[in-house]
Scaffold this motif. Structure first.
Motif, PDB file in Angstrom:
ATOM      1  N   ALA A 101       0.823  -1.205   0.000  1.00 11.52           N
ATOM      2  CA  ALA A 101       0.000   0.000   0.000  1.00 11.52           C
ATOM      3  C   ALA A 101       0.860   1.259   0.000  1.00 11.52           C
ATOM      4  CB  ALA A 101      -0.938  -0.007   1.205  1.00 11.52           C
ATOM      5  N   PHE A 102       1.975   1.218   0.755  1.00 11.71           N
ATOM      6  CA  PHE A 102       2.851   2.381   0.824  1.00 11.71           C
ATOM      7  C   PHE A 102       3.456   2.701  -0.542  1.00 11.71           C
ATOM      8  CE2 PHE A 102       6.926   4.470   1.576  1.00 11.71           C
ATOM      9  CZ  PHE A 102       6.564   5.486   2.446  1.00 11.71           C
ATOM     10  N   SER A 103       3.714   1.683  -1.323  1.00 13.31           N
ATOM     11  CA  SER A 103       4.396   1.885  -2.605  1.00 13.31           C
ATOM     12  C   SER A 103       3.559   2.666  -3.609  1.00 13.31           C
ATOM     13  CB  SER A 103       4.784   0.527  -3.206  1.00 13.31           C
ATOM     14  OG  SER A 103       3.625  -0.220  -3.543  1.00 13.31           O
ATOM     15  N   VAL A 104       2.249   2.697  -3.418  1.00  7.24           N
ATOM     16  CA  VAL A 104       1.385   3.399  -4.376  1.00  7.24           C
ATOM     17  C   VAL A 104       0.888   4.741  -3.846  1.00  7.24           C
ATOM     18  CG1 VAL A 104       0.656   1.258  -5.473  1.00  7.24           C
ATOM     19  CG2 VAL A 104      -0.689   2.184  -3.582  1.00  7.24           C
ATOM     20  N   LEU A 105       1.333   5.146  -2.656  1.00  9.69           N
ATOM     21  CA  LEU A 105       0.937   6.444  -2.130  1.00  9.69           C
ATOM     22  C   LEU A 105       1.626   7.562  -2.906  1.00  9.69           C
ATOM     23  CD1 LEU A 105       1.123   5.927   1.754  1.00  9.69           C
ATOM     24  CD2 LEU A 105      -0.914   5.868   0.309  1.00  9.69           C
ATOM     25  N   ASP A 106       0.951   8.703  -3.025  1.00 11.75           N
ATOM     26  CA  ASP A 106       1.623   9.846  -3.623  1.00 11.75           C
ATOM     27  C   ASP A 106       2.586  10.443  -2.596  1.00 11.75           C
ATOM     28  OD1 ASP A 106       0.132  11.496  -1.867  1.00 11.75           O
ATOM     29  OD2 ASP A 106      -1.484  11.700  -3.333  1.00 11.75           O
ATOM     30  N   THR A 107       3.420  11.366  -3.032  1.00  8.28           N
ATOM     31  CA  THR A 107       4.495  11.871  -2.180  1.00  8.28           C
ATOM     32  C   THR A 107       4.005  12.520  -0.888  1.00  8.28           C
ATOM     33  OG1 THR A 107       5.922  12.194  -4.113  1.00  8.28           O
ATOM     34  CG2 THR A 107       6.507  13.403  -2.097  1.00  8.28           C
ATOM     35  N   PRO A 108       3.006  13.412  -0.933  1.00  6.25           N
ATOM     36  CA  PRO A 108       2.541  14.004   0.339  1.00  6.25           C
ATOM     37  C   PRO A 108       2.028  12.960   1.322  1.00  6.25           C
ATOM     38  CG  PRO A 108       1.732  15.279  -1.529  1.00  6.25           C
ATOM     39  CD  PRO A 108       2.321  14.025  -2.090  1.00  6.25           C
ATOM     40  N   GLN A 109       1.299  11.959   0.816  1.00  3.96           N
ATOM     41  CA  GLN A 109       0.786  10.919   1.698  1.00  3.96           C
ATOM     42  C   GLN A 109       1.925  10.086   2.281  1.00  3.96           C
ATOM     43  OE1 GLN A 109      -1.970   8.956  -0.998  1.00  3.96           O
ATOM     44  NE2 GLN A 109      -3.722   9.879   0.047  1.00  3.96           N
ATOM     45  N   ALA A 110       2.905   9.765   1.442  1.00  2.95           N
ATOM     46  CA  ALA A 110       4.053   8.998   1.916  1.00  2.95           C
ATOM     47  C   ALA A 110       4.815   9.766   2.998  1.00  2.95           C
ATOM     48  CB  ALA A 110       4.981   8.663   0.752  1.00  2.95           C
ATOM     49  N   ASN A 111       4.963  11.069   2.819  1.00  2.00           N
ATOM     50  CA  ASN A 111       5.637  11.889   3.818  1.00  2.00           C
ATOM     51  C   ASN A 111       4.854  11.911   5.134  1.00  2.00           C
ATOM     52  OD1 ASN A 111       7.737  12.520   2.082  1.00  2.00           O
ATOM     53  ND2 ASN A 111       6.772  14.404   1.356  1.00  2.00           N
ATOM     54  N   LEU A 112       3.522  11.944   5.009  1.00 10.71           N
ATOM     55  CA  LEU A 112       2.692  11.922   6.214  1.00 10.71           C
ATOM     56  C   LEU A 112       2.891  10.626   6.982  1.00 10.71           C
ATOM     57  CD1 LEU A 112       0.446  13.157   7.958  1.00 10.71           C
ATOM     58  CD2 LEU A 112      -1.231  12.101   6.424  1.00 10.71           C
ATOM     59  N   VAL A 113       2.984   9.506   6.285  1.00  6.87           N
ATOM     60  CA  VAL A 113       3.193   8.213   6.930  1.00  6.87           C
ATOM     61  C   VAL A 113       4.558   8.214   7.621  1.00  6.87           C
ATOM     62  CG1 VAL A 113       3.510   5.757   6.545  1.00  6.87           C
ATOM     63  CG2 VAL A 113       1.679   6.968   5.383  1.00  6.87           C
ATOM     64  N   ARG A 114       5.576   8.723   6.927  1.00  6.75           N
ATOM     65  CA  ARG A 114       6.928   8.754   7.547  1.00  6.75           C
ATOM     66  C   ARG A 114       6.922   9.596   8.817  1.00  6.75           C
ATOM     67  NH1 ARG A 114       8.396   9.660   1.982  1.00  6.75           N
ATOM     68  NH2 ARG A 114       9.243   7.756   1.046  1.00  6.75           N
ATOM     69  N   THR A 115       6.174  10.701   8.795  1.00  8.22           N
ATOM     70  CA  THR A 115       6.106  11.565   9.974  1.00  8.22           C
ATOM     71  C   THR A 115       5.390  10.874  11.115  1.00  8.22           C
ATOM     72  OG1 THR A 115       6.037  13.530   8.540  1.00  8.22           O
ATOM     73  CG2 THR A 115       5.312  13.808  10.829  1.00  8.22           C
TER      74      THR A 115
END
Length: 283
Positions: A266-280
């Motif tokens: 699921a993480f691999s298909v997130l767009d960049t802002p969403q991926a950054n939110l997950v990392r945060t």
């Protein structure tokens, strides 16, 4: 009266810190009338150097005489809160926790089969249990058990009794909400948190973690159907943080491997802002 002062403390919206009143914002509000502003200024000035814990009796008396909603009583309650020492706050919090524990204990007694004269009455116990909603019963069981575990030795009878309460809460929640409903997770996670801390419960802990993984997978499946991949990833990330106990469940466990794989997919298909939110948000 201590209960009165506790009520006074709970009615105040002042910040809960240990700093002096001189470092706080003024109690005067921009919407106050000219007369109320003057009175509040005078109250602040008069109580500026008051000894710690000295304003609570006056504030409590004003609330009795004028009522809690009266602006002068409310202002004095704020000043009394700012004047409260750390030791008094801690004592109030301890009393609050004791009251909560007493309520939970009383609720459990009301649902038990132990009577006064006459001893046990299983049928009456079942009737009383049916009258107490399951969420309240699980809350009471968890509250009492967690308080017991804070002071009980890991190999003590009290710890075993507390674990039994958490086990019962998890079972009640599963029966009430359904096999894969997330509503049971709070009770189940309390149970899982306690198991590894007590000797001889590794297999029981592993089974409970697998159950939680299955619940998370079911919720994740619904997120996937809704194409809500961000919620899906955040769910899996949180689940891994809560349920990853290598000493209980190996990293090669089927349920854990599935959880990690689905989170990565699921993480691999997130767009960049969403991926950054997950990392945060990740621990």
């Amino acid at each position: 009266d201590e209960d009165l002062f506790d009520d006074l403390d709970s009615s105040s919206n002042a910040p809960r810190s240990g700093s002096s009143s001189s470092s706080r914002h003024s109690i005067v509000g921009s919407s106050d009338s000219a007369l109320l502003r003057l009175v509040k200024f005078q109250l602040e000035d008069m109580t500026h150097d008051a000894p710690p814990d000295s304003l609570a009796p006056l504030a409590a008396a004003l609330q009795i005489v004028l009522g809690r909603s009266h602006p002068i009583a409310s202002a004095m309650a704020l000043l009394a809160d700012r004047n409260t020492s750390l030791a008094t706050r801690q004592a109030r919090e301890m009393r609050r926790q004791q009251r909560t524990l007493a309520q939970a204990t009383q609720l459990l007694k009301g649902a038990s089969g132990v009577l006064g004269p006459g001893g046990l009455d299983p049928q009456g116990a079942r009737l009383r249990q049916d009258l107490v909603p399951v969420p309240e019963r699980t809350w009471a069981l968890r509250n009492v058990a967690n308080n017991m575990l804070r002071t009980a030795a890991p190999d003590s009878a009290a710890a075993d009794e507390a674990l039994g309460m958490l086990r019962q809460a998890a079972e009640l929640a599963a029966q009430h909400y359904g096999k894969t409903h997330p509503g049971q997770l709070s009770a189940l996670l309390d149970y899982i948190s306690a198991l590894p801390t007590l000797p001889g419960h590794t297999q029981e802990a592993a089974a409970a973690i697998e159950t939680a993984c299955n619940i998370v997978a079911a919720v994740g499946g619904r997120y996937r159907q809704q194409q809500d991949l961000l919620s899906l990833v955040l769910l899996y990330e949180s689940a891994q943080a809560e349920l990853d106990v290598p000493t209980v469940l190996g990293r090669d466990n089927v349920a854990m491997v599935r959880l990690q794989r689905q989170a990565a997919d699921a993480f691999s298909v997130l767009d960049t802002p969403q991926a950054n939110l997950v990392r945060t948000a990740s621990p």
